[in-house]
Design a protein around this motif. Structure first.
Motif, PDB file in Angstrom:
ATOM      1  N   GLN A  39       7.498  -8.129   8.761  1.00 29.04           N
ATOM      2  CA  GLN A  39       8.278  -7.301   7.839  1.00 29.04           C
ATOM      3  C   GLN A  39       7.772  -7.440   6.409  1.00 29.04           C
ATOM      4  O   GLN A  39       7.625  -6.440   5.690  1.00 29.04           O
ATOM      5  CB  GLN A  39       9.750  -7.685   7.911  1.00 29.04           C
ATOM      6  CG  GLN A  39      10.433  -7.265   9.196  1.00 29.04           C
ATOM      7  CD  GLN A  39      11.833  -7.812   9.309  1.00 29.04           C
ATOM      8  OE1 GLN A  39      12.075  -9.003   9.101  1.00 29.04           O
ATOM      9  NE2 GLN A  39      12.792  -6.947   9.631  1.00 29.04           N
ATOM     10  N   VAL A  40       7.498  -8.666   5.994  1.00 30.82           N
ATOM     11  CA  VAL A  40       7.010  -8.887   4.629  1.00 30.82           C
ATOM     12  C   VAL A  40       5.638  -8.237   4.445  1.00 30.82           C
ATOM     13  O   VAL A  40       5.359  -7.645   3.392  1.00 30.82           O
ATOM     14  CB  VAL A  40       6.947 -10.401   4.327  1.00 30.82           C
ATOM     15  CG1 VAL A  40       6.303 -10.645   2.963  1.00 30.82           C
ATOM     16  CG2 VAL A  40       8.349 -11.001   4.359  1.00 30.82           C
ATOM     17  N   SER A  41       4.791  -8.320   5.456  1.00 29.39           N
ATOM     18  CA  SER A  41       3.472  -7.689   5.368  1.00 29.39           C
ATOM     19  C   SER A  41       3.589  -6.177   5.242  1.00 29.39           C
ATOM     20  O   SER A  41       2.882  -5.556   4.443  1.00 29.39           O
ATOM     21  CB  SER A  41       2.636  -8.045   6.609  1.00 29.39           C
ATOM     22  OG  SER A  41       2.386  -9.423   6.682  1.00 29.39           O
ATOM     23  N   ALA A  42       4.466  -5.576   6.043  1.00 32.70           N
ATOM     24  CA  ALA A  42       4.646  -4.125   5.983  1.00 32.70           C
ATOM     25  C   ALA A  42       5.177  -3.694   4.627  1.00 32.70           C
ATOM     26  O   ALA A  42       4.735  -2.680   4.061  1.00 32.70           O
ATOM     27  CB  ALA A  42       5.591  -3.682   7.098  1.00 32.70           C
ATOM     28  N   LYS A  43       6.103  -4.440   4.062  1.00 36.54           N
ATOM     29  CA  LYS A  43       6.655  -4.104   2.742  1.00 36.54           C
ATOM     30  C   LYS A  43       5.607  -4.279   1.651  1.00 36.54           C
ATOM     31  O   LYS A  43       5.553  -3.491   0.702  1.00 36.54           O
ATOM     32  CB  LYS A  43       7.871  -4.975   2.453  1.00 36.54           C
ATOM     33  CG  LYS A  43       9.107  -4.628   3.277  1.00 36.54           C
ATOM     34  CD  LYS A  43      10.244  -5.586   3.017  1.00 36.54           C
ATOM     35  CE  LYS A  43      10.721  -5.536   1.574  1.00 36.54           C
ATOM     36  NZ  LYS A  43      11.858  -6.470   1.367  1.00 36.54           N
ATOM     37  N   ARG A  44       4.767  -5.305   1.792  1.00 30.40           N
ATOM     38  CA  ARG A  44       3.735  -5.551   0.792  1.00 30.40           C
ATOM     39  C   ARG A  44       2.752  -4.391   0.713  1.00 30.40           C
ATOM     40  O   ARG A  44       2.234  -4.069  -0.360  1.00 30.40           O
ATOM     41  CB  ARG A  44       3.000  -6.845   1.139  1.00 30.40           C
ATOM     42  CG  ARG A  44       1.916  -7.232   0.152  1.00 30.40           C
ATOM     43  CD  ARG A  44       1.412  -8.642   0.395  1.00 30.40           C
ATOM     44  NE  ARG A  44       0.919  -8.856   1.743  1.00 30.40           N
ATOM     45  CZ  ARG A  44       1.467  -9.650   2.644  1.00 30.40           C
ATOM     46  NH1 ARG A  44       2.559 -10.319   2.357  1.00 30.40           N
ATOM     47  NH2 ARG A  44       0.936  -9.783   3.846  1.00 30.40           N
ATOM     48  N   LEU A  45       2.507  -3.740   1.844  1.00 29.92           N
ATOM     49  CA  LEU A  45       1.555  -2.631   1.895  1.00 29.92           C
ATOM     50  C   LEU A  45       2.295  -1.303   1.986  1.00 29.92           C
ATOM     51  O   LEU A  45       1.962  -0.431   2.792  1.00 29.92           O
ATOM     52  CB  LEU A  45       0.608  -2.811   3.084  1.00 29.92           C
ATOM     53  CG  LEU A  45      -0.157  -4.137   3.106  1.00 29.92           C
ATOM     54  CD1 LEU A  45      -1.070  -4.213   4.310  1.00 29.92           C
ATOM     55  CD2 LEU A  45      -0.940  -4.342   1.822  1.00 29.92           C
ATOM     56  N   SER A  46       3.308  -1.148   1.156  1.00 28.71           N
ATOM     57  CA  SER A  46       4.074   0.092   1.114  1.00 28.71           C
ATOM     58  C   SER A  46       4.306   0.488  -0.331  1.00 28.71           C
ATOM     59  O   SER A  46       3.977  -0.248  -1.249  1.00 28.71           O
ATOM     60  CB  SER A  46       5.419  -0.085   1.839  1.00 28.71           C
ATOM     61  OG  SER A  46       6.239  -1.022   1.163  1.00 28.71           O
ATOM     62  N   GLY A  47       4.872   1.662  -0.515  1.00 31.30           N
ATOM     63  CA  GLY A  47       5.140   2.135  -1.863  1.00 31.30           C
ATOM     64  C   GLY A  47       4.064   3.073  -2.365  1.00 31.30           C
ATOM     65  O   GLY A  47       3.292   3.652  -1.589  1.00 31.30           O
ATOM     66  N   GLU A  48       4.006   3.230  -3.672  1.00 33.01           N
ATOM     67  CA  GLU A  48       3.078   4.183  -4.283  1.00 33.01           C
ATOM     68  C   GLU A  48       1.630   3.886  -3.901  1.00 33.01           C
ATOM     69  O   GLU A  48       1.154   2.758  -4.009  1.00 33.01           O
ATOM     70  CB  GLU A  48       3.223   4.152  -5.807  1.00 33.01           C
ATOM     71  CG  GLU A  48       2.386   5.188  -6.525  1.00 33.01           C
ATOM     72  CD  GLU A  48       2.595   5.179  -8.029  1.00 33.01           C
ATOM     73  OE1 GLU A  48       1.892   5.942  -8.731  1.00 33.01           O
ATOM     74  OE2 GLU A  48       3.458   4.402  -8.497  1.00 33.01           O
ATOM     75  N   GLY A  49       0.935   4.914  -3.435  1.00 30.02           N
ATOM     76  CA  GLY A  49      -0.468   4.774  -3.069  1.00 30.02           C
ATOM     77  C   GLY A  49      -0.703   4.365  -1.626  1.00 30.02           C
ATOM     78  O   GLY A  49      -1.854   4.338  -1.178  1.00 30.02           O
ATOM     79  N   PHE A  50       0.376   4.047  -0.886  1.00 29.88           N
ATOM     80  CA  PHE A  50       0.223   3.599   0.493  1.00 29.88           C
ATOM     81  C   PHE A  50       0.931   4.556   1.439  1.00 29.88           C
ATOM     82  O   PHE A  50       2.065   4.974   1.194  1.00 29.88           O
ATOM     83  CB  PHE A  50       0.796   2.198   0.689  1.00 29.88           C
ATOM     84  CG  PHE A  50      -0.021   1.114   0.039  1.00 29.88           C
ATOM     85  CD1 PHE A  50      -1.041   0.487   0.733  1.00 29.88           C
ATOM     86  CD2 PHE A  50       0.225   0.733  -1.271  1.00 29.88           C
ATOM     87  CE1 PHE A  50      -1.799  -0.509   0.142  1.00 29.88           C
ATOM     88  CE2 PHE A  50      -0.523  -0.259  -1.882  1.00 29.88           C
ATOM     89  CZ  PHE A  50      -1.546  -0.881  -1.170  1.00 29.88           C
ATOM     90  N   ALA A  51       0.252   4.906   2.526  1.00 25.78           N
ATOM     91  CA  ALA A  51       0.874   5.700   3.576  1.00 25.78           C
ATOM     92  C   ALA A  51       1.713   4.782   4.464  1.00 25.78           C
ATOM     93  O   ALA A  51       1.680   3.554   4.329  1.00 25.78           O
ATOM     94  CB  ALA A  51      -0.206   6.398   4.412  1.00 25.78           C
TER      95      ALA A  51
END
Length: 474
Positions: A39-51
């Motif tokens: 879960q932490v990994s998925a959140k880290r690679l999310s948000g602006e600029g990330f699909a």
């Protein structure tokens, strides 16, 4: 440019046994904090600029993936199911083919889902700094500034003239296998070596071109596995027969150690692959004596030790321990010096050899609809606690060898027994005769908990005949 995270979560994490087991490996466990590493990994690679992420995992974990992503309010772009583990090279190639169908120039950020990277903003900035080189056609790998002579990691040697402290990708001379302690100390002192994080950035077409040049034998098998894939409930199941033809090999061996269009992006902030309990101790808050303890653990006259109880209500007490690790669960306890942390996988192998279920199976068995755990097992009976998520339902099924008695203790169950359908509320019960076609559902908005008492000549989980299943299980 949008970055497409490719999360790898098919490993078993045996070095973090007994918390991490084949049935529920470390990426899905809450080891550091209230959320799982995945879960932490998925959140880290999310948000602006990330699909939205693309996830590669095994069939037993597909619903854990969707459940844990939903819990952090993320939806996957796709979930590819590997019929069997074939290491990282086939898995990443499958993701590249999958992405190339949409956009050959799509930027793929491949990352394990079980790493600890606390400074998420700093990591995202580092990834963005590597984007231009990846768009130009390089295979960018990420290297971590070493903080100690670590023998558990591989290393990246920078080319002459490269700067290990740079804010942009640098030239890479070679990959170095996990070293002996003296060699590790020399490399850290030299200043031109970085830890190999196993994180990569490239476009889909760049990676596929690299496979054509350096591992062409993988192309046919992986492409056939994707073309022959089945799709159900949003999952893409790679074709098993074709997938079995793919070589079991890592991307480092198959591609990275052979390619000449490599670059390494230095990352200077905190990172750990949490590859053993010694690493967990190192990354955990510690008292003045260097002890890291969980909520249900107490250290008395101990120093530099890790004490964890993973079962609520179970207290662990250490007295006079130094440099030790004690991990206690309801069905297994690990006690060892921290210096022996890398040998935990030997314990798993020994338990497998003696046929102990604790080697691979947690007491709590996770299913698409929730979970269950065995409370008592006798010769002809078993008592389970079953938790069903709101709106979830077990399969319509029957048993050849056992009857069941269900007692609802929290929530409301909708129970089908042959042609009879009824609501069973708290402190009510229902009997399921041997051979009856039955189903349990949770029609409410809160988890439903019941106690199941099984009696019969055989109580194994394979005594299930499924007639209908909303989760498309076979």
């Amino acid at each position: 440019m949008t970055i497409h995270p490719i999360l790898l979560c098919g490993g078993s994490g045996t070095r973090l046994w007994p918390l991490s087991r084949k049935s529920h490996p470390k990426q899905f466990a809450r080891i550091m904090g209230e959320q799982s590493l995945f879960q932490v990994s998925a959140k880290r690679l999310s948000g602006e600029g990330f699909a939205a992420p693309v996830v590669l995992t095994g069939d037993p974990f597909r619903f854990i993936v969707t459940e844990q992503l939903a819990a952090v309010e993320l939806a996957p772009q796709g979930i590819l199911i590997e019929p069997e583990g074939r290491n990282t090279a086939p898995a990443i190639l499958a993701a590249a083919f999958w992405m190339a169908q949409k956009d050959p120039k799509a930027l793929m950020l491949v990352a394990p889902s079980d790493h600890l990277i606390p400074q998420a903003d700093a990591f995202r900035e580092t990834v963005q700094a590597a984007v231009p080189r990846a768009q130009e056609g390089d295979l960018v790998t990420f290297g971590i500034t070493p903080t100690r002579p670590e023998t558990g990691y591989g290393y990246l040697e920078l080319a002459a003239g490269s700067d290990a402290q740079a804010d942009s990708p640098q030239a890479l001379a070679r990959f170095v296998e996990k070293p002996e302690a003296a060699r590790a100390a020399d490399m850290v002192a030299a200043g031109n070596f970085l830890w190999n994080a196993g994180i990569f950035l490239f476009t889909a077409e760049t990676l596929i071109t690299a496979y054509r040049a350096h591992a062409p034998e993988l192309l046919a098998a992986v492409e056939a596995a994707l073309k022959g894939a089945d799709t159900d409930l949003g999952f893409t199941r790679l074709a098993p027969e074709a997938w079995s033809e793919a070589e079991d090999i890592s991307i480092d061996y198959a591609i990275m150690e052979k390619a000449d269009n490599l670059a390494v992006m230095p990352y200077r902030h905190e990172w750990s692959d949490l590859g053993g309990w010694d690493a967990v101790w190192m990354e955990s808050p510690q008292d003045m004596a260097g002890n890291a303890t969980s909520d249900h653990a107490t250290a008395i006259d101990c120093s530099n030790s890790l004490l964890r109880s993973e079962t609520p209500g179970q207290e662990v007490v250490g007295i006079g321990l130094d440099d030790m690790m004690v991990i206690a669960m309801s069905d297994a306890v690990l006690v060892a010096p921290k210096a022996q942390a890398q040998r935990v996988k030997e314990a798993v192998a020994a338990l497998k050899a003696k046929g102990a279920s604790q080697a691979v199976q947690l007491p709590r068995d996770f299913r698409p609809w929730g979970w269950y755990e065995s409370l008592i097992i006798g010769g002809r009976f078993q008592v389970k606690r079953i938790v069903v998520h709101p709106g979830a339902a077990l399969s319509l099924q029957s048993h050849h060898h056992r009857s069941e008695h269900w007692i609802v203790v929290e929530g409301t169950a909708k129970v089908t027994v042959d042609d009879d359908v009824q609501l069973v509320t708290e402190n009510q019960s229902v009997y399921i005769p041997l051979g009856a076609v039955h189903r349990m559902e949770n029609p409410g908005r809160v988890p439903m908990v019941l106690i199941e008492v099984q009696t019969g000549s055989y109580l194994g989980e394979d005594d299930i005949i499924r007639y209908e299943d909303v989760y498309a299980r076979k």
